[in-house]
Structures are given as C-alpha cells and as structure tokens.
Design a protein around this motif. Structure first.
Motif, PDB file in Angstrom:
ATOM      1  N   LEU A  35      45.369  50.093  32.393  1.00 37.04           N
ATOM      2  CA  LEU A  35      45.488  49.115  31.247  1.00 37.04           C
ATOM      3  C   LEU A  35      45.864  47.768  31.987  1.00 37.04           C
ATOM      4  O   LEU A  35      46.905  47.884  32.741  1.00 37.04           O
ATOM      5  CB  LEU A  35      46.183  49.343  29.962  1.00 37.04           C
ATOM      6  CG  LEU A  35      46.028  50.746  29.287  1.00 37.04           C
ATOM      7  CD1 LEU A  35      46.899  50.919  28.254  1.00 37.04           C
ATOM      8  CD2 LEU A  35      44.404  50.582  28.805  1.00 37.04           C
ATOM      9  N   ALA A  36      45.203  46.803  31.558  1.00 39.74           N
ATOM     10  CA  ALA A  36      46.080  45.367  32.299  1.00 39.74           C
ATOM     11  C   ALA A  36      45.882  44.295  31.194  1.00 39.74           C
ATOM     12  O   ALA A  36      44.742  44.079  30.697  1.00 39.74           O
ATOM     13  CB  ALA A  36      44.921  45.084  33.534  1.00 39.74           C
ATOM     14  N   LEU A  63      49.126  48.516  34.223  1.00 37.75           N
ATOM     15  CA  LEU A  63      49.043  47.834  35.455  1.00 37.75           C
ATOM     16  C   LEU A  63      49.958  46.412  35.141  1.00 37.75           C
ATOM     17  O   LEU A  63      50.535  45.805  36.080  1.00 37.75           O
ATOM     18  CB  LEU A  63      47.865  47.219  36.133  1.00 37.75           C
ATOM     19  CG  LEU A  63      46.732  48.441  36.290  1.00 37.75           C
ATOM     20  CD1 LEU A  63      45.515  47.941  36.741  1.00 37.75           C
ATOM     21  CD2 LEU A  63      47.539  49.180  37.513  1.00 37.75           C
ATOM     22  N   ALA A  64      49.860  45.927  33.880  1.00 33.81           N
ATOM     23  CA  ALA A  64      50.508  44.695  33.410  1.00 33.81           C
ATOM     24  C   ALA A  64      50.370  44.643  31.851  1.00 33.81           C
ATOM     25  O   ALA A  64      49.400  44.973  31.371  1.00 33.81           O
ATOM     26  CB  ALA A  64      50.029  43.729  33.902  1.00 33.81           C
ATOM     27  N   SER A  65      51.530  44.695  31.384  1.00 32.30           N
ATOM     28  CA  SER A  65      51.721  44.491  29.912  1.00 32.30           C
ATOM     29  C   SER A  65      51.203  43.149  29.515  1.00 32.30           C
ATOM     30  O   SER A  65      50.648  42.188  30.219  1.00 32.30           O
ATOM     31  CB  SER A  65      52.806  44.410  29.370  1.00 32.30           C
ATOM     32  OG  SER A  65      53.634  43.304  29.777  1.00 32.30           O
ATOM     33  N   PRO A  66      50.599  42.723  28.426  1.00 28.26           N
ATOM     34  CA  PRO A  66      50.150  41.688  27.604  1.00 28.26           C
ATOM     35  C   PRO A  66      51.070  40.464  28.011  1.00 28.26           C
ATOM     36  O   PRO A  66      50.300  39.276  28.057  1.00 28.26           O
ATOM     37  CB  PRO A  66      49.987  41.623  26.174  1.00 28.26           C
ATOM     38  CG  PRO A  66      49.921  43.332  25.987  1.00 28.26           C
ATOM     39  CD  PRO A  66      50.811  43.961  26.915  1.00 28.26           C
ATOM     40  N   GLU A  67      52.392  40.693  28.267  1.00 28.98           N
ATOM     41  CA  GLU A  67      53.359  39.255  28.556  1.00 28.98           C
ATOM     42  C   GLU A  67      53.366  39.384  29.902  1.00 28.98           C
ATOM     43  O   GLU A  67      54.098  38.293  30.677  1.00 28.98           O
ATOM     44  CB  GLU A  67      54.656  39.757  27.932  1.00 28.98           C
ATOM     45  CG  GLU A  67      54.616  39.810  26.364  1.00 28.98           C
ATOM     46  CD  GLU A  67      54.007  41.255  26.069  1.00 28.98           C
ATOM     47  OE1 GLU A  67      54.360  41.892  26.573  1.00 28.98           O
ATOM     48  OE2 GLU A  67      53.839  41.282  24.725  1.00 28.98           O
ATOM     49  N   GLU A  68      52.818  40.131  30.896  1.00 31.15           N
ATOM     50  CA  GLU A  68      52.892  40.093  32.323  1.00 31.15           C
ATOM     51  C   GLU A  68      51.616  39.328  32.978  1.00 31.15           C
ATOM     52  O   GLU A  68      50.548  39.291  32.439  1.00 31.15           O
ATOM     53  CB  GLU A  68      53.339  41.216  32.933  1.00 31.15           C
ATOM     54  CG  GLU A  68      54.459  41.983  32.506  1.00 31.15           C
ATOM     55  CD  GLU A  68      54.721  43.391  33.005  1.00 31.15           C
ATOM     56  OE1 GLU A  68      55.888  43.645  33.033  1.00 31.15           O
ATOM     57  OE2 GLU A  68      53.759  44.033  33.174  1.00 31.15           O
ATOM     58  N   PRO A  69      51.905  39.064  34.269  1.00 27.58           N
ATOM     59  CA  PRO A  69      50.566  37.987  35.144  1.00 27.58           C
ATOM     60  C   PRO A  69      49.405  39.381  35.360  1.00 27.58           C
ATOM     61  O   PRO A  69      49.311  39.937  36.304  1.00 27.58           O
ATOM     62  CB  PRO A  69      51.454  37.867  36.427  1.00 27.58           C
ATOM     63  CG  PRO A  69      52.741  38.596  36.484  1.00 27.58           C
ATOM     64  CD  PRO A  69      52.977  39.062  35.063  1.00 27.58           C
ATOM     65  N   VAL A  70      48.577  39.247  34.432  1.00 29.12           N
ATOM     66  CA  VAL A  70      47.612  40.145  34.341  1.00 29.12           C
ATOM     67  C   VAL A  70      46.661  39.791  35.504  1.00 29.12           C
ATOM     68  O   VAL A  70      46.179  40.772  36.122  1.00 29.12           O
ATOM     69  CB  VAL A  70      46.720  40.258  33.002  1.00 29.12           C
ATOM     70  CG1 VAL A  70      45.623  41.062  33.291  1.00 29.12           C
ATOM     71  CG2 VAL A  70      47.532  40.623  32.041  1.00 29.12           C
ATOM     72  N   GLU A  71      46.242  38.820  35.816  1.00 31.91           N
ATOM     73  CA  GLU A  71      45.322  38.442  37.021  1.00 31.91           C
ATOM     74  C   GLU A  71      46.082  38.936  38.460  1.00 31.91           C
ATOM     75  O   GLU A  71      45.214  39.543  39.222  1.00 31.91           O
ATOM     76  CB  GLU A  71      45.084  36.817  37.184  1.00 31.91           C
ATOM     77  CG  GLU A  71      44.223  36.140  35.894  1.00 31.91           C
ATOM     78  CD  GLU A  71      43.964  34.985  36.017  1.00 31.91           C
ATOM     79  OE1 GLU A  71      44.295  34.271  37.273  1.00 31.91           O
ATOM     80  OE2 GLU A  71      43.332  34.230  35.441  1.00 31.91           O
ATOM     81  N   GLU A  75      43.995  41.698  40.723  1.00 31.52           N
ATOM     82  CA  GLU A  75      43.669  41.133  42.300  1.00 31.52           C
ATOM     83  C   GLU A  75      44.507  42.260  43.240  1.00 31.52           C
ATOM     84  O   GLU A  75      43.739  42.683  44.204  1.00 31.52           O
ATOM     85  CB  GLU A  75      44.379  39.871  42.606  1.00 31.52           C
ATOM     86  CG  GLU A  75      43.427  38.867  41.814  1.00 31.52           C
ATOM     87  CD  GLU A  75      44.154  37.511  41.839  1.00 31.52           C
ATOM     88  OE1 GLU A  75      45.372  37.564  42.314  1.00 31.52           O
ATOM     89  OE2 GLU A  75      43.614  36.164  41.606  1.00 31.52           O
ATOM     90  N   ALA A  76      45.631  42.755  42.633  1.00 33.56           N
ATOM     91  CA  ALA A  76      46.165  43.724  43.708  1.00 33.56           C
ATOM     92  C   ALA A  76      45.251  44.981  43.493  1.00 33.56           C
ATOM     93  O   ALA A  76      45.138  45.723  44.392  1.00 33.56           O
ATOM     94  CB  ALA A  76      47.538  44.104  43.054  1.00 33.56           C
ATOM     95  N   LEU A  77      45.022  45.493  42.418  1.00 30.85           N
ATOM     96  CA  LEU A  77      43.855  46.717  42.255  1.00 30.85           C
ATOM     97  C   LEU A  77      42.723  46.397  43.074  1.00 30.85           C
ATOM     98  O   LEU A  77      42.396  47.522  43.654  1.00 30.85           O
ATOM     99  CB  LEU A  77      43.772  46.752  40.782  1.00 30.85           C
ATOM    100  CG  LEU A  77      42.823  48.056  40.418  1.00 30.85           C
ATOM    101  CD1 LEU A  77      43.562  49.371  40.865  1.00 30.85           C
ATOM    102  CD2 LEU A  77      42.581  48.102  38.869  1.00 30.85           C
ATOM    103  N   ALA A  78      42.171  45.370  42.974  1.00 30.71           N
ATOM    104  CA  ALA A  78      40.909  44.891  43.547  1.00 30.71           C
ATOM    105  C   ALA A  78      41.104  45.161  45.243  1.00 30.71           C
ATOM    106  O   ALA A  78      40.379  45.694  45.760  1.00 30.71           O
ATOM    107  CB  ALA A  78      40.363  43.638  43.194  1.00 30.71           C
TER     108      ALA A  78
END
Length: 281
Positions: A35-36, A63-71, A75-78
């Motif tokens: 989840l991102a 991977l990131a909560s709604p409040e965290e830097p999702v992009e 990008e790290a996952l990609a």
C-alpha cells in the motif's frame, strides 16, 4: 487500490474489483499487498457473515501512509524492482477502437480513453457506469485519475472543481454518475463563476444502479414499490442539460457513441466548463 504490474514477464492486473468475493480472489494468492498512500482495502458495503477486509491476513505492507511522501516511496520501489531488468521491455497498451452504437459503460469508457488529453485530471465518480474505463485507459495519454474513496457519494463534482482551481493549466474531466452528482450539483455554478476547464461526463441511467445491484445480491429479486421508488431517478427525470445551463454551464445531451465522440471533441476544445449528459439505455 489497484495492482498494475507492467514489464517483462509480469502480468497486468486491473483495478481491484468492486465485488468483495472477486477482490478476495484476486488478492488471495498475493504474498504481499503493498500500500502506498492508502489504508488496507475493505468492501464497499458491509455483508452479514463476511469480513470487510479484503487482503489475506498478514499480507499487507505499507510503503507509505496517506500522510507520508508517497512519491518517494513509489520511486524507491520502482528502483528496486527495475534492477537487472530492461526498462525498454515494457509493452505499450493499445487504445480501444472508436466506439459506435448505443451508449453503455464500455462504449463510454472507450470514448473517454481515446479523448482524454495528456496531463488531464480525470475525477471518477461514475460508479457502475465507469467500471470499464480503468482497463480501457491503459493506452490513453498520460493523465491523473482521482477515484471515489470509500462508500460515500457526492464528492465527484466538488473534487473536479478543486482540481481545476489547484491546476488551472490542466484539463479536468468529471466522470460522474447522475445519482451521486445530484448531491452536489451546485459545484457547476462555481465552475461557471470561475471559468474552470472542467468537462463533466454525466452518466444518466436514471437510477441508483449500485443500490439495485446490492438489493439483488441481498436476495431481493423483486423489490417492493417503495424500494424501487427509492432507487430510481425517473419520477420525475432529472434534466441535466437544463440543470447545467441554469448554473451557467453549457450542456448537450447525447444518446450514441458517435455523438459522444463529437461532443467530447467540442467540449475539450472550447475551454471553460461544459456538461455532456449521456443517456444510457
């Protein structure tokens, strides 16, 4: 949430299905549900005797909560997934053929996929009428898709208005169901007042179709007159072209796919707000 893996040897999985049984089946074999910017997926409605959570127990990884830097997380996952692979091996998805004939959810989805401009923002609150668009848009021009969150309805037109104010350089398309649009149609006045580039595609099936579907799934094959009345929008019918014009938004009505393609082309070229009422048989 949706799982969409593209690349050599990886399957392409579409949007998570609406019906919880199908969603659980799609996720059942997943060792990890990543989840991102999202919370764990749950069913749209609650069902007696069924758990609302859709992912297998212990499979969810955030991977990131709604409040965290999702992009940054994506990008790290990609970067991690692309190590050792050929980035040029990703096939391009084709555009759907130009639709013809009567309007239905598939022909509407194909028309929008072909017409959506590069960089557009599509706000999807089309409910049952919008389901095919996600898969059909795989080959469309790059765009942002903002989907309905949770089971509430009425957010589509205000979200489209907000997107147009936030990103005035981008075309916004409000892909909208008639039942949910009736909750907040005053957003059309704001679009006219501010001269916002919002094209509203109004799916007019004159019913709360999802509630009719859920009644059937609950075993009510023949609803009584009161239940039928509560899920219909035809007594009287909502005249969306008249409603839009009353708020200062130019509008037209179409009843076939060829007319829809022409109306979309005109609306997107005209600038400012516009509404297209699509009569679905």
């Amino acid at each position: 949430p949706a799982v969409w893996e593209r690349g050599a040897g990886l399957p392409a999985i579409g949007r998570l299905p609406y019906f919880p049984e199908q969603a659980r089946e799609d996720l059942a074999e997943a060792p990890t549900v990543a989840l991102a910017g999202a919370i764990p997926p749950v069913a749209f409605f609650g069902y007696p005797g069924q758990a609302s959570r859709l992912a297998p127990e212990g499979s969810v990884a955030s991977l990131a909560s709604p409040e965290e830097p999702v992009e940054e997380a994506l990008e790290a996952l990609a970067d991690t997934l692309s190590r050792g692979s050929d980035p040029g091996a990703q096939p391009d998805a084709p555009l759907p053929d130009a639709p013809t004939g009567p309007l239905d959810s598939a022909s509407i989805g194909a028309a929008l996929a072909r017409a959506v401009p590069e960089g557009a923002v599509v706000v999807d609150e089309a409910a049952t009428s919008g389901l095919p668009f996600y898969a059909l848009s795989a080959g469309a021009a790059p765009h942002t898709l903002l989907s309905l969150t949770g089971g509430a309805i009425g957010q589509g037109l205000p979200v489209a208005t907000g997107a147009a104010i936030a990103c005035p350089e981008r075309q916004v398309v409000a892909f909208q169901a008639d039942g949910s649009g009736a909750y907040t149609l005053q957003a059309l006045w704001t679009q006219a007042r501010e001269g916002l580039d919002v094209v509203t595609l109004l799916c007019s099936n004159r019913a709360y179709r999802i509630l009719q579907v859920e009644l059937a799934r609950a075993g009510i094959a023949e609803p009584g007159p009161q239940a039928r009345s509560l899920t219909q929008l035809d007594t009287p019918e909502l005249d969306w072209t008249a409603l839009a014009r009353g708020f200062g938004v130019p509008a037209e009505r179409v009843e076939d796919a060829e007319s829809l393609m022409g109306a979309l082309e005109r609306a997107l070229a005209s600038g400012g707000p516009h509404l297209i009422e699509m009569i679905i048989g």
